[in-house]
Design a protein around this motif. Structure first.
Motif, short mmCIF file in Angstrom:
data_model
loop_
_atom_site.label_atom_id
_atom_site.label_comp_id
_atom_site.label_asym_id
_atom_site.label_seq_id
_atom_site.Cartn_x
_atom_site.Cartn_y
_atom_site.Cartn_z
N GLY A 40 0.79 -1.22 0.00
CA GLY A 40 0.00 0.00 0.00
C GLY A 40 0.82 1.27 0.00
N SER A 41 2.15 1.13 -0.03
CA SER A 41 3.01 2.32 0.02
C SER A 41 3.10 3.04 -1.32
N GLY A 42 2.82 2.33 -2.41
CA GLY A 42 2.91 2.92 -3.74
C GLY A 42 4.07 2.42 -4.57
N ARG A 43 4.85 1.47 -4.04
CA ARG A 43 6.03 1.01 -4.79
C ARG A 43 5.63 0.26 -6.06
N THR A 44 4.62 -0.61 -5.98
CA THR A 44 4.17 -1.33 -7.17
C THR A 44 3.57 -0.36 -8.19
N THR A 45 2.79 0.59 -7.73
CA THR A 45 2.21 1.58 -8.63
C THR A 45 3.30 2.41 -9.30
N THR A 46 4.37 2.68 -8.59
CA THR A 46 5.49 3.41 -9.18
C THR A 46 6.10 2.63 -10.34
N LEU A 47 6.29 1.33 -10.14
CA LEU A 47 6.80 0.50 -11.24
C LEU A 47 5.83 0.51 -12.42
N ARG A 48 4.55 0.39 -12.12
CA ARG A 48 3.54 0.36 -13.19
C ARG A 48 3.48 1.70 -13.93
N ALA A 49 3.70 2.79 -13.21
CA ALA A 49 3.72 4.10 -13.85
C ALA A 49 4.90 4.21 -14.81
N LEU A 50 6.05 3.70 -14.39
CA LEU A 50 7.23 3.72 -15.26
C LEU A 50 7.03 2.82 -16.49
N ALA A 51 6.34 1.70 -16.29
CA ALA A 51 6.10 0.76 -17.39
C ALA A 51 4.98 1.21 -18.31
N GLY A 52 4.11 2.11 -17.82
CA GLY A 52 2.99 2.58 -18.62
C GLY A 52 1.70 1.83 -18.40
N THR A 53 1.71 0.85 -17.50
CA THR A 53 0.49 0.08 -17.25
C THR A 53 -0.43 0.77 -16.23
N ALA A 54 0.07 1.80 -15.57
CA ALA A 54 -0.75 2.64 -14.70
C ALA A 54 -0.61 4.08 -15.20
N PRO A 55 -1.54 4.54 -16.03
CA PRO A 55 -1.44 5.88 -16.61
C PRO A 55 -1.43 6.97 -15.53
N GLY A 80 12.90 -1.15 -25.30
CA GLY A 80 13.85 -1.84 -24.43
C GLY A 80 13.51 -1.86 -22.97
N LEU A 81 12.24 -1.61 -22.62
CA LEU A 81 11.83 -1.66 -21.22
C LEU A 81 11.13 -2.98 -20.96
N CYS A 82 11.54 -3.67 -19.91
CA CYS A 82 10.97 -4.97 -19.55
C CYS A 82 10.40 -4.88 -18.13
N PHE A 83 9.11 -5.18 -17.99
CA PHE A 83 8.43 -5.11 -16.70
C PHE A 83 8.05 -6.52 -16.25
N VAL A 84 8.51 -6.91 -15.07
CA VAL A 84 8.18 -8.22 -14.49
C VAL A 84 7.29 -7.99 -13.28
N PRO A 85 5.98 -8.15 -13.40
CA PRO A 85 5.08 -7.94 -12.26
C PRO A 85 5.24 -9.04 -11.23
N ASP A 86 4.62 -8.85 -10.08
CA ASP A 86 4.77 -9.85 -9.02
C ASP A 86 3.90 -11.07 -9.27
N ARG A 87 2.91 -10.97 -10.15
CA ARG A 87 2.05 -12.11 -10.49
C ARG A 87 1.89 -12.19 -12.00
N GLN A 88 1.62 -13.39 -12.47
CA GLN A 88 1.35 -13.64 -13.90
C GLN A 88 2.46 -13.07 -14.79
N ALA A 89 3.69 -13.36 -14.40
CA ALA A 89 4.84 -12.87 -15.16
C ALA A 89 5.32 -13.88 -16.20
#
Length: 228
Positions: A40-55, A80-89
């Motif tokens: 809930g701190s926002g770390r996953t959302t930060t990754l998703r923002a960098l990857a573009g999956t969280a606009p 050249g950006l590779c995003f590995v989520p914590d699930r369904q990777a």
């Protein structure tokens, strides 16, 4: 000159809730950057923002100094950006071999992946969905190594791994000298602080959607514990 990826006053909303409140942080163009924070701190959302999956609802994403906020996740991946989520990777219905083939293995030559994780060799004919959590993380990360990405974003890379394999995983990530590697963790992984004397490690700690600390890994140990 390469300047890595960065967020500038980034806001992300999930419906009526705002997950990031004007986050500004940068990752070095090579070396390891760790995003720390509890659930809930926002770390996953930060990754998703960098990857573009969280606009972003406000703010910008830059890469090598260029604004890429409007680029889709697919376009960022093509660059050249590779995003590995914590699930369904991984592709659960495909075998381990087929997953590696999709990642750029040359005619079945998966030597770099299998050298990194020899535990995968006897699992090549198995469907990825039948693997344990730790084995699936190994497969997801080995696919990343084959892809030779310029930027690698990994959410909890060592989840489900044994301590020796987890330590090896961070050795592999920190050995990618010409790659911007960003991981998200609840706490600084064991051994990373010690390796920071050889490889640059930058830490950004998030709490409730805001950055509360940015600095080198060694500085983190000197900080007082957060107030509850």
């Amino acid at each position: 000159m390469r300047t890595g990826v960065a967020l500038h006053q980034a806001h992300v909303r999930y419906g009526p809730l705002e997950a990031l409140h004007g986050v500004t942080l940068a990752a070095q163009p090579h070396g390891l950057t760790v995003l720390l924070g509890r659930n809930g701190s926002g770390r996953t959302t930060t990754l998703r923002a960098l990857a573009g999956t969280a606009p972003l609802s406000a703010g910008t994403v830059t890469w090598d100094g260029r604004d890429v906020t409007r680029l889709t996740p697919y376009e960022r991946a093509r660059r050249g950006l590779c995003f590995v989520p914590d699930r369904q990777a991984t592709y659960g219905t495909l075998t381990v071999r087929e997953n590696l083939e999709l990642s750029g293995g040359n005619e079945g030559d998966f030597t770099p992946a299998l050298d990194a994780y020899p535990e995968l060799r006897p699992l090549l004919p198995r469907r990825a969905g039948t693997l344990s959590g730790g084995e699936q993380r190994m497969l997801a990360l080995s696919r990343t190594l084959l892809a030779r990405a310029r930027v690698i974003l990994v959410d909890e890379p060592t989840q489900g791994m044994s301590p020796p394999v987890a330590s090896r995983t961070y050795e592999l990530l920190m050995a990618l000298d010409d790659t911007c590697v960003i991981t998200a963790e609840q706490r600084l992984p064991p051994g990373v602080r010690e390796r920071a004397s050889r490889t640059a490690v930058v830490v950004h700690e998030l709490r409730r959607g805001e950055v509360v600390f940015s600095g080198e890994a060694a500085e983190l140990a000197e900080r007082p514990p957060p107030e509850e």
